[in-house]
Design a protein around this motif. Structure first.
Motif, mmCIF file in Angstrom:
data_model
loop_
_atom_site.group_PDB
_atom_site.id
_atom_site.type_symbol
_atom_site.label_atom_id
_atom_site.label_comp_id
_atom_site.label_asym_id
_atom_site.label_seq_id
_atom_site.Cartn_x
_atom_site.Cartn_y
_atom_site.Cartn_z
ATOM 1 N N ALA A 32 0.857 -1.189 0.000
ATOM 2 C CA ALA A 32 0.000 0.000 0.000
ATOM 3 C C ALA A 32 0.893 1.239 0.000
ATOM 4 C CB ALA A 32 -0.912 -0.012 1.234
ATOM 5 N N VAL A 33 0.810 2.008 -1.081
ATOM 6 C CA VAL A 33 1.723 3.149 -1.240
ATOM 7 C C VAL A 33 1.138 4.374 -0.537
ATOM 8 C CG1 VAL A 33 2.881 4.664 -2.883
ATOM 9 C CG2 VAL A 33 2.661 2.213 -3.377
ATOM 10 N N SER A 34 1.808 4.758 0.561
ATOM 11 C CA SER A 34 1.258 5.777 1.468
ATOM 12 C C SER A 34 1.957 7.124 1.333
ATOM 13 C CB SER A 34 1.367 5.264 2.905
ATOM 14 O OG SER A 34 2.636 4.650 3.148
ATOM 15 N N LYS A 35 2.754 7.300 0.282
ATOM 16 C CA LYS A 35 3.453 8.582 0.108
ATOM 17 C C LYS A 35 2.459 9.741 0.082
ATOM 18 C CE LYS A 35 3.516 8.246 -4.909
ATOM 19 N NZ LYS A 35 4.268 7.561 -5.964
ATOM 20 N N GLU A 36 2.875 10.840 0.696
ATOM 21 C CA GLU A 36 2.067 12.067 0.781
ATOM 22 C C GLU A 36 0.832 11.916 1.668
ATOM 23 O OE1 GLU A 36 1.277 14.121 -2.952
ATOM 24 O OE2 GLU A 36 3.078 13.219 -3.829
ATOM 25 N N GLU A 55 6.912 3.762 0.464
ATOM 26 C CA GLU A 55 7.209 5.195 0.535
ATOM 27 C C GLU A 55 8.281 5.519 -0.498
ATOM 28 O OE1 GLU A 55 5.944 7.706 2.310
ATOM 29 O OE2 GLU A 55 4.512 6.540 3.517
ATOM 30 N N ASN A 56 8.232 6.765 -1.019
ATOM 31 C CA ASN A 56 9.201 7.174 -2.038
ATOM 32 C C ASN A 56 10.376 7.950 -1.468
ATOM 33 O OD1 ASN A 56 6.768 6.548 -3.552
ATOM 34 N ND2 ASN A 56 7.868 7.370 -5.311
ATOM 35 N N TYR A 57 10.157 8.626 -0.337
ATOM 36 C CA TYR A 57 11.192 9.527 0.186
ATOM 37 C C TYR A 57 11.641 9.079 1.566
ATOM 38 C CZ TYR A 57 9.394 12.185 -3.663
ATOM 39 O OH TYR A 57 8.998 12.552 -4.919
ATOM 40 N N LEU A 78 10.932 0.805 0.526
ATOM 41 C CA LEU A 78 11.343 2.003 -0.189
ATOM 42 C C LEU A 78 11.185 1.736 -1.682
ATOM 43 C CD1 LEU A 78 12.428 4.866 0.298
ATOM 44 C CD2 LEU A 78 14.641 3.973 -0.435
ATOM 45 N N ILE A 79 10.295 2.518 -2.332
ATOM 46 C CA ILE A 79 10.004 2.273 -3.752
ATOM 47 C C ILE A 79 10.504 3.395 -4.642
ATOM 48 C CG2 ILE A 79 8.007 0.812 -3.191
ATOM 49 C CD1 ILE A 79 6.212 3.163 -4.002
ATOM 50 N N GLY A 80 10.940 4.514 -4.047
ATOM 51 C CA GLY A 80 11.433 5.646 -4.834
ATOM 52 C C GLY A 80 12.940 5.565 -5.029
ATOM 53 N N THR A 176 9.723 -2.547 -11.880
ATOM 54 C CA THR A 176 9.692 -1.522 -12.925
ATOM 55 C C THR A 176 8.468 -0.629 -12.808
ATOM 56 O OG1 THR A 176 10.217 -1.121 -15.267
ATOM 57 C CG2 THR A 176 8.419 -2.654 -14.839
ATOM 58 N N VAL A 177 8.614 0.568 -13.371
ATOM 59 C CA VAL A 177 7.505 1.519 -13.540
ATOM 60 C C VAL A 177 7.456 1.849 -15.024
ATOM 61 C CG1 VAL A 177 6.570 3.775 -12.921
ATOM 62 C CG2 VAL A 177 8.003 2.542 -11.275
ATOM 63 N N PRO A 178 6.454 1.354 -15.759
ATOM 64 C CA PRO A 178 6.407 1.632 -17.195
ATOM 65 C C PRO A 178 6.037 3.093 -17.446
ATOM 66 C CG PRO A 178 4.485 0.362 -16.530
ATOM 67 C CD PRO A 178 5.330 0.521 -15.308
ATOM 68 N N GLY A 213 3.061 -2.903 -11.403
ATOM 69 C CA GLY A 213 1.622 -2.633 -11.376
ATOM 70 C C GLY A 213 1.282 -1.624 -10.301
ATOM 71 N N MET A 214 0.528 -0.579 -10.713
ATOM 72 C CA MET A 214 0.082 0.487 -9.816
ATOM 73 C C MET A 214 -1.440 0.586 -9.942
ATOM 74 S SD MET A 214 3.424 2.900 -10.736
ATOM 75 C CE MET A 214 2.543 4.413 -10.625
ATOM 76 N N SER A 215 -2.017 1.649 -9.351
ATOM 77 C CA SER A 215 -3.484 1.733 -9.310
ATOM 78 C C SER A 215 -4.141 1.539 -10.671
ATOM 79 C CB SER A 215 -3.929 3.088 -8.743
ATOM 80 O OG SER A 215 -3.661 3.163 -7.361
ATOM 81 N N HIS A 216 -3.547 2.133 -11.726
ATOM 82 C CA HIS A 216 -4.260 2.145 -13.007
ATOM 83 C C HIS A 216 -4.004 0.894 -13.849
ATOM 84 C CE1 HIS A 216 -0.316 3.574 -14.106
ATOM 85 N NE2 HIS A 216 -0.601 3.473 -15.387
ATOM 86 N N VAL A 229 2.356 -5.938 -6.135
ATOM 87 C CA VAL A 229 1.822 -4.745 -6.783
ATOM 88 C C VAL A 229 1.895 -3.595 -5.785
ATOM 89 C CG1 VAL A 229 0.344 -5.978 -8.431
ATOM 90 C CG2 VAL A 229 -0.561 -5.365 -6.181
ATOM 91 N N ARG A 230 2.139 -2.397 -6.300
ATOM 92 C CA ARG A 230 2.318 -1.217 -5.453
ATOM 93 C C ARG A 230 1.169 -0.252 -5.733
ATOM 94 N NH1 ARG A 230 6.699 -1.737 -8.820
ATOM 95 N NH2 ARG A 230 5.973 0.225 -9.714
ATOM 96 N N ILE A 231 0.213 -0.159 -4.808
ATOM 97 C CA ILE A 231 -1.008 0.586 -5.079
ATOM 98 C C ILE A 231 -1.220 1.674 -4.029
ATOM 99 C CG2 ILE A 231 -3.514 0.396 -5.260
ATOM 100 C CD1 ILE A 231 -3.135 -2.334 -6.475
ATOM 101 N N GLY A 232 -1.348 2.910 -4.514
ATOM 102 C CA GLY A 232 -1.550 4.042 -3.623
ATOM 103 C C GLY A 232 -2.948 4.610 -3.698
ATOM 104 N N GLN A 233 -3.233 5.311 -4.810
ATOM 105 C CA GLN A 233 -4.457 6.121 -4.886
ATOM 106 C C GLN A 233 -5.736 5.321 -4.728
ATOM 107 O OE1 GLN A 233 -4.041 9.561 -7.652
ATOM 108 N NE2 GLN A 233 -2.385 8.323 -8.540
ATOM 109 N N LEU A 234 -5.752 4.109 -5.194
ATOM 110 C CA LEU A 234 -6.980 3.308 -5.078
ATOM 111 C C LEU A 234 -7.289 3.009 -3.611
ATOM 112 C CD1 LEU A 234 -7.069 0.417 -7.700
ATOM 113 C CD2 LEU A 234 -8.593 2.395 -7.506
ATOM 114 N N PRO A 238 -6.857 10.159 -4.099
ATOM 115 C CA PRO A 238 -5.931 10.892 -4.954
ATOM 116 C C PRO A 238 -4.911 11.701 -4.154
ATOM 117 C CG PRO A 238 -8.190 11.700 -5.220
ATOM 118 C CD PRO A 238 -8.247 10.562 -4.271
ATOM 119 N N ARG A 239 -3.749 11.914 -4.765
ATOM 120 C CA ARG A 239 -2.714 12.718 -4.102
ATOM 121 C C ARG A 239 -2.721 14.123 -4.656
ATOM 122 N NH1 ARG A 239 -0.031 7.830 -4.905
ATOM 123 N NH2 ARG A 239 0.493 8.541 -6.983
ATOM 124 N N GLY A 240 -2.229 15.046 -3.791
ATOM 125 C CA GLY A 240 -1.934 16.454 -4.117
ATOM 126 C C GLY A 240 -2.884 17.087 -5.068
#
Ligand SMILES: *Cc1c(COP(=O)(O)O)cnc(C)c1O
Length: 240
Positions: A32-36, A55-57, A78-80, A176-178, A213-216, A229-234, A238-240
């Protein structure tokens, strides 16, 4: 909808995608990607059973670790992109690094991880087993995008060997991040390319994990063999 409900609905979609492609849902793990997002959002997902957070940072991850210190079995990934001069700090907290992309970073992480063994309650299992080593995935710049992190496919062999050479690191797979596009189907060939790279570099025996694989686009990643799979926004909105 609350994070707990969103989390359950994402888990349901992961399971369905796995079954649709003849795979066992337990082969697909969710980060679960919790950045921001605030520590409270993590706490809520933790209460709903989630243990792995991305987390990315580095600084943001450390702040949240401190705020959630009592959740002893919570795992940060750490994914960033990781700079070498932050490696030491990063692995005081992260138990999986998805973004190793150079031989120099592998060596630095190896040196630092030797000083910081993973405690058992926080260890991320690979092939069903845990140990004290830092779990490492090598990030590949799969579409050779100019400003993107990740090692070029042509350097992957050297980076994998550099990770293997460090006794304090556990080589677990590829990440990877396509390129981002509006049509998630465009990600599929890139996910398949990562799976092919794995075959060329030792297969699932050497590299059991594919973090993609991410949310979309996670359903396409699962079709191509994703195990993480690394999923945040779902999950967190949404972020920012
Ligand atoms: C932000 C991020 C994610 C999650 O993206 P979502 O669109 O929120 O699912 C996954 N992986 C990496 C490397 C990211 O930076």
């Amino acid at each position: 909808m609350k994070a707990a409900n969103r989390l359950h609905s994402v888990r349901r979609r992961l399971d369905e995608a796995a079954r649709a492609h003849g795979r066992d849902p337990s082969e697909v793990r969710l980060v679960a990607v919790s950045k921001e997002k605030p520590a409270e959002a993590i706490r809520e997902a933790y209460a709903a059973g989630q243990r792995d957070f991305g987390e990315n940072y580095v600084q943001e991850m450390l702040r949240k670790r401190e705020a959630l210190a009592e959740l002893a079995d919570l795992r940060f990934h750490l994914i960033g992109h990781l700079q070498r001069n932050k490696a030491k700090l990063a692995i005081t907290t992260a138990v999986v690094v998805h973004s190793v992309d150079s031989t120099r970073l592998a060596r630095e992480l190896g040196r630092r991880a030797a000083e910081t063994p993973i405690v058992p309650e926080r260890a991320f299992p690979i092939r069903g087993k845990t140990d004290h080593r830092l779990v490492v995935l090598v990030e590949v710049n799969i579409a050779a995008e100019s400003q993107k992190s990740g090692c070029p496919a042509g350097e992957l062999g050297d980076v994998l060997d550099a990770v293997d050479a460090e006794p304090s690191l556990q080589l677990a797979g590829l990440m990877t991040v396509p390129p981002y596009t509006d049509d998630p189907r465009d990600s599929l060939p890139h996910f398949q390319a990562l799976a092919e790279l794995r075959e060329r570099h030792g297969g699932a025996h050497r590299l059991p994990e594919l973090s993609m694989g991410m949310s979309h686009d996670f359903e396409h990643a699962i079709a191509a063999g994703a195990t993480i799979v690394r999923i945040g926004q779902l999950i967190f909105g949404p972020r920012g």
